[in-house]
Enzyme design. Sequence first.
Site, mmCIF file in Angstrom:
data_model
loop_
_atom_site.group_PDB
_atom_site.id
_atom_site.type_symbol
_atom_site.label_atom_id
_atom_site.label_comp_id
_atom_site.label_asym_id
_atom_site.label_seq_id
_atom_site.Cartn_x
_atom_site.Cartn_y
_atom_site.Cartn_z
ATOM 1 C CD1 TRP A 72 -8.071 -0.888 9.461
ATOM 2 C CD2 TRP A 72 -9.159 0.822 8.507
ATOM 3 N NE1 TRP A 72 -8.405 -1.270 8.182
ATOM 4 C CE2 TRP A 72 -9.069 -0.246 7.568
ATOM 5 C CE3 TRP A 72 -9.800 1.999 8.117
ATOM 6 C CZ2 TRP A 72 -9.591 -0.163 6.286
ATOM 7 C CZ3 TRP A 72 -10.327 2.070 6.833
ATOM 8 C CH2 TRP A 72 -10.217 0.998 5.942
ATOM 9 C CD GLU A 109 -3.128 -0.921 2.128
ATOM 10 O OE1 GLU A 109 -2.908 -0.267 3.157
ATOM 11 O OE2 GLU A 109 -4.210 -1.486 1.896
ATOM 12 C CB CYS A 167 12.027 15.859 3.874
ATOM 13 S SG CYS A 167 12.767 14.920 2.527
ATOM 14 C CD GLU A 222 -4.162 -6.131 2.641
ATOM 15 O OE1 GLU A 222 -4.891 -5.476 3.410
ATOM 16 O OE2 GLU A 222 -2.957 -5.888 2.500
HETATM 17 C C1 GLA Z 1 -4.197 -2.643 4.885
HETATM 18 C C2 GLA Z 1 -2.827 -3.271 4.989
HETATM 19 C C3 GLA Z 1 -2.795 -4.488 5.852
HETATM 20 C C4 GLA Z 1 -3.678 -4.326 7.061
HETATM 21 C C5 GLA Z 1 -5.066 -3.991 6.616
HETATM 22 C C6 GLA Z 1 -6.050 -3.890 7.742
HETATM 23 O O1 GLA Z 1 -4.880 -3.024 3.782
HETATM 24 O O2 GLA Z 1 -2.261 -3.567 3.744
HETATM 25 O O3 GLA Z 1 -1.450 -4.696 6.253
HETATM 26 O O4 GLA Z 1 -3.182 -3.317 7.874
HETATM 27 O O5 GLA Z 1 -5.047 -2.755 5.964
HETATM 28 O O6 GLA Z 1 -7.340 -3.576 7.282
HETATM 29 ZN ZN ZN Z 2 11.261 13.451 1.609
#
Ligand code: GLA
Ligand code: ZN
Length: 690
Positions: free
Chosen positions: A322, A157, A164, A314
């Site tokens: 979250w 991701e 900076c 995923e």
């Molecule tokens: C992202 C990340 C994972 C995990 C999920 C949780 O997609 O790639 O490592 O943290 O979120 O939802």
């Molecule tokens: Zn930077």
Amino acid sequence: MTAWHPDAEGRLFDRILYGGDYNPEQWPPEVRQRDRELFPQAGINSVSINIFAWASLQPDAESYDFSDLDAIFDSLEADGYQIVLATSTASMPAWLARLYPEVNRVDYEGRRHRHGGRHNFCPTSPAYRHFAGRLVSRIAARYGSRRGLVCWHVNNEYGGRCYCELCEAAFQNWLAARYGTVERLNEAWNLKFWGHNIRSWEDIVVPNLLGDGMADGRTTFAGLSLDYDRFQNEQLLSLYTMERDLIRAHDPLNPITTNFMGLYKPLDYFRWAEEMDLVSLDNYPGRDTPPWANALLHELTRSLKRGQPYMLMEQTPSQQNWQRWNSLKRPGQMRQMSYQALANGADTVQFFQLRRSRGGCEKFHGAVIAHAGHAETRVFGEVAALGRELARLSTSGLPGTRVLTAVGMLMSWEIYWGLEYTSGPSVDLRYHEQLDHYYHGLHRLGVNVDLVHPDFDLAKYRVLIAPVLYMLSAAQARRLSDWVRAGGTLVTTYMSGIADLNDNVWLGGYPGPLRELAGIWAEEIDALLPGHRNAMRPTAAAAEWLGAERYSCGLLCDRIHAETAEILATYESDFYAGEPCFTVNRYGEGLCFYLASMPEDALLARLYRQILEAANVAIIPDLPDGIEVSLRQRGTERYRFVINTLCEARTLDRSLRPAGAASLLDPGEGGSDTELEPFAVRIYRWEEEE
Ligand code: GLA
Ligand code: ZN
């Protein structure tokens, strides 16, 4: 170096990959042993590893220790899993941040961050590049020709921004290469505004909340912000291509990817997809995200590589941690959401994650194996059941088929950025919401919709929707006009054709280079206060075609003049009552519709139905709310998905199963074709006559 491509059937892998992220480095041997016993019961065939293990692989700047990863790899390979191997560069080891503090990012407020999170490396930092590159080379050399390996998962991701001093210097060089002279830059950003024109490249300061930043994410010079987005996008992408090339040097065979996040604003995924063998999606809608809005993200992901199947890299089997409120997926919902991905062109179903973490912020994130540690859970059972179905589908011919559609929605990340940096006319004009609004009505008609970059080949589309086509180059406008002239039907809206790709307004009247095509001139743009509405009243000539006496509209109201266009509706109220608000212009063999204000769904439903039918696009009108239909194909093979995305039963007034079609998910039994239980999924397979 061999470029990877799908096999002759169009498939990414030899089966539907089913499994997901597994982080055994977090667990002692007895737990890993337990996982080894549980995995076969879960029906999975694939495991993704080494996602966040840099600190374990490299204890200090000089030494490496692959013994644990070797053991993990060996055991998964021995058990026959298809291994997706990540490179671990998304989370930096503490020693790296300690020895080279500049690897940590500086944020938009100018604050240097400290070691702590992840996805937080400065993309310009030579130290990060050096150590990440060295690690990846070693991993690729060590595992690149292993039998169990099927795919590379670079980093994780990618995202965010760094502001900076290293990035600033690199940005200055990037601009010098792009513009050549300071004068050209002054012009591109219109820097004489407020007397900001510069004399030397060193005068350039990166965007900063305490500098050019304004309220609501707007900035004083959208040109600067836009170029900074382009630059940071390229910097991050260059990290990806660095890893990709290091991997390719050792592994000529397996596909290389990284995981995307739908309409994630900071990265121009169209640009990224050009550098990637295949693309993948991390799919995490909230409980309040309507399923149809989630379908848009699947269609987008498929469109990035022009229809090539993608990976659902995923999703959570049950809940997230979250969101503010992390609801459970209801029984059957994980399965239904997995099929929503397959319906729109995905060829894998993978979870985050296989075993739930014990500590850290994701300990309440769902996983295949819960803290209870055994198979006797609802979630494990649902995962195992889906695994059995997908194993059957793997040999059904479905993998590698494509969604082919004649309907597209134009979009670009540059518009996303430019539109939302622009101060005025309304803070309520949000790009993602606009795309959602104009997508929904098409989706309800059972058609697939490609998301189309203005530079893509338009010839295969018969109908294009272009909501808020805010920024456009002269060449893009010309291509679009040529496409309409040749017979295309375009629907565009307020705030289109306004600016060039530097966010400077096209002079001569809105919608700039689209004015002749749309046959209108937009003289002024009124922004409505929250809760205020106007309405569109069809003209006598258009009354029958539009079907209702009035349609509510709002957000923005352009005051337009029909030049060559025919007026379809006029405003109901305000000082511009009676003036045109919806027009159509005949242009060559095609049509260009212009919506001067944001209409309610009912108008779009009517409009879409009329224009799709006229363009001979097959639609499925009157689908009940929550029912999605999607079609995948290869040659004469057809696979129609019918999905009930809601936790309520639904009745169809006609069967969507063509005569003679097989029902793939319930061979032998054939669940009802018209009574769809909550979260029901049907896949009908048939051969189309040549
Ligand atoms: C992202 C990340 C994972 C995990 C999920 C949780 O997609 O790639 O490592 O943290 O979120 O939802
Ligand atoms: Zn930077």
